[in-house]
Design an enzyme around this catalytic site. Sequence first.
Site, PDB file in Angstrom:
ATOM      1  N   LYS A  83     -15.496   1.039 -10.864  1.00 54.04           N
ATOM      2  CA  LYS A  83     -16.629   1.903 -10.508  1.00 54.04           C
ATOM      3  C   LYS A  83     -16.660   3.212 -11.313  1.00 54.04           C
ATOM      4  CE  LYS A  83     -17.308  -0.078  -5.962  1.00 54.04           C
ATOM      5  NZ  LYS A  83     -17.498   0.130  -4.527  1.00 54.04           N
ATOM      6  N   GLY A 143      -9.186   8.593   4.385  1.00 50.95           N
ATOM      7  CA  GLY A 143      -9.111   8.250   2.966  1.00 50.95           C
ATOM      8  C   GLY A 143      -9.861   9.285   2.143  1.00 50.95           C
TER       9      GLY A 143
HETATM   10  P1  ATR Z   1     -10.502   3.458  -3.534  1.00 50.20           P
HETATM   11  O1  ATR Z   1     -11.352   3.586  -4.758  1.00 50.20           O
HETATM   12  O2  ATR Z   1     -10.486   2.082  -2.932  1.00 50.20           O
HETATM   13  O3  ATR Z   1     -10.800   4.506  -2.529  1.00 50.20           O
HETATM   14  P2  ATR Z   1      -8.200   4.956  -4.416  1.00 50.20           P
HETATM   15  O4  ATR Z   1      -9.086   5.934  -5.118  1.00 50.20           O
HETATM   16  O5  ATR Z   1      -6.950   4.499  -5.057  1.00 50.20           O
HETATM   17  O6  ATR Z   1      -8.984   3.628  -4.046  1.00 50.20           O
HETATM   18  O7  ATR Z   1      -7.862   5.591  -2.970  1.00 50.20           O
HETATM   19  C1  ATR Z   1      -7.044   4.939  -2.070  1.00 50.20           C
HETATM   20  C2  ATR Z   1      -7.060   5.702  -0.745  1.00 50.20           C
HETATM   21  O8  ATR Z   1      -6.266   4.979   0.211  1.00 50.20           O
HETATM   22  C3  ATR Z   1      -6.452   7.087  -0.829  1.00 50.20           C
HETATM   23  O9  ATR Z   1      -7.075   7.908   0.118  1.00 50.20           O
HETATM   24  C4  ATR Z   1      -4.976   6.803  -0.431  1.00 50.20           C
HETATM   25  O10 ATR Z   1      -4.295   7.942   0.033  1.00 50.20           O
HETATM   26  P3  ATR Z   1      -3.615   8.965  -1.016  1.00 50.20           P
HETATM   27  O11 ATR Z   1      -4.734   9.781  -1.593  1.00 50.20           O
HETATM   28  O12 ATR Z   1      -2.677   9.791  -0.206  1.00 50.20           O
HETATM   29  O13 ATR Z   1      -2.914   8.108  -2.042  1.00 50.20           O
HETATM   30  C5  ATR Z   1      -5.205   5.815   0.662  1.00 50.20           C
HETATM   31  N1  ATR Z   1      -4.057   4.940   0.963  1.00 50.20           N
HETATM   32  C6  ATR Z   1      -3.628   3.875   0.247  1.00 50.20           C
HETATM   33  N2  ATR Z   1      -2.589   3.268   0.877  1.00 50.20           N
HETATM   34  C7  ATR Z   1      -2.383   3.953   2.032  1.00 50.20           C
HETATM   35  C8  ATR Z   1      -1.464   3.822   3.121  1.00 50.20           C
HETATM   36  N3  ATR Z   1      -0.555   2.847   3.155  1.00 50.20           N
HETATM   37  N4  ATR Z   1      -1.548   4.716   4.128  1.00 50.20           N
HETATM   38  C9  ATR Z   1      -2.469   5.698   4.112  1.00 50.20           C
HETATM   39  N5  ATR Z   1      -3.357   5.885   3.121  1.00 50.20           N
HETATM   40  C10 ATR Z   1      -3.324   5.025   2.087  1.00 50.20           C
END
Ligand code: ATR
Length: 301
Positions: A83, A143
Amino acid sequence: MSSHTSNEIHTDPKCFTGLDVYAVAGNPISHSKSPLIHHEYAKQANQAMHYGRLQPELDGFADAAKHFFASGGKGMNVTVPFKLDAQAFADQLTMRAQLAGAVNTLWIQDGKIYGDNTDGAGLVRDLLAQGIALHMARILLIGAGGAARGVIGPLLEQSPKCLVIANRSPEKANELVQIFAGLASSKEVALESRSLLDLESPEKTPYPFDLVINATAAGLSDQSPLSPAALINIFTPSSFAYDMVYGKTTAFMQQALQRGARISDGLGMLVEQAADAFLLWRGAELAQFIRPRAVLAQLRS
Ligand code: ATR
């Protein structure tokens, strides 16, 4: 067939003479329901088009998109992980794509590539279709990645009472609050950030939420971003828990069920964002013919 930069799963516009050709690009892409959804809309609105799949290499989105449009492709949906590449690829972005910081819909017009983001509008329409009131609602968005950012603008447009963005890394949630502060204040929405730990504290999270949206990637690895201590503070039986992931009851959804809340996965959002993309490509006047909720029911059957 096609280029070395793009492992096309069956979409070379040159192979579909007489049809306008669209595709969804992602990696992986074989699981995507978008072709099925768009073929249903095409049938409902009597449109001669083909909608296929594209799986560019992870570093090959721009080459694949260039090839697709140069070969006569009319429009493209874009999903994980492209994206941001799609945003960079577009010559011109809509306002909501700029605010979302990502593009899920591309099309070509007079030789120029346009980029939009229909994810947030899709989420809002799905929530409203499920009878969830957003005006004056207390909303918790978990998130702060691309998926979360894409829906903040359309959620604020609905004038909720508050929108709290909670993230594992709180500084990212804080950044989003800065980006959307102007829109929030024009809509008189209290926009705040929290860490996931803050959700465990009754002082920092003094009231439960009407709507809790999981926009983290945690569900993909069978985890939930919420600890048991946070659940008590954020859910009541009148809460609605929405996970943007579809196709399974995630750990987050199970936690919400245990607290007596109602739940939804993100399949309706997928169907609704596709409807917006379809209308952008084929003409807004076709809205009277397409029936997203019927397509959703069909996918669920
Ligand atoms: P996307 O485009 O799908 O939003 P991304 O930009 O990589 O993917 O963002 C992933 C989100 O999921 C982030 O908010 C991440 O938290 P961090 O910013 O602290 O990394 C969150 N996330 C991923 N795995 C997680 C987990 N196990 N527990 C809590 N938050 C998680």
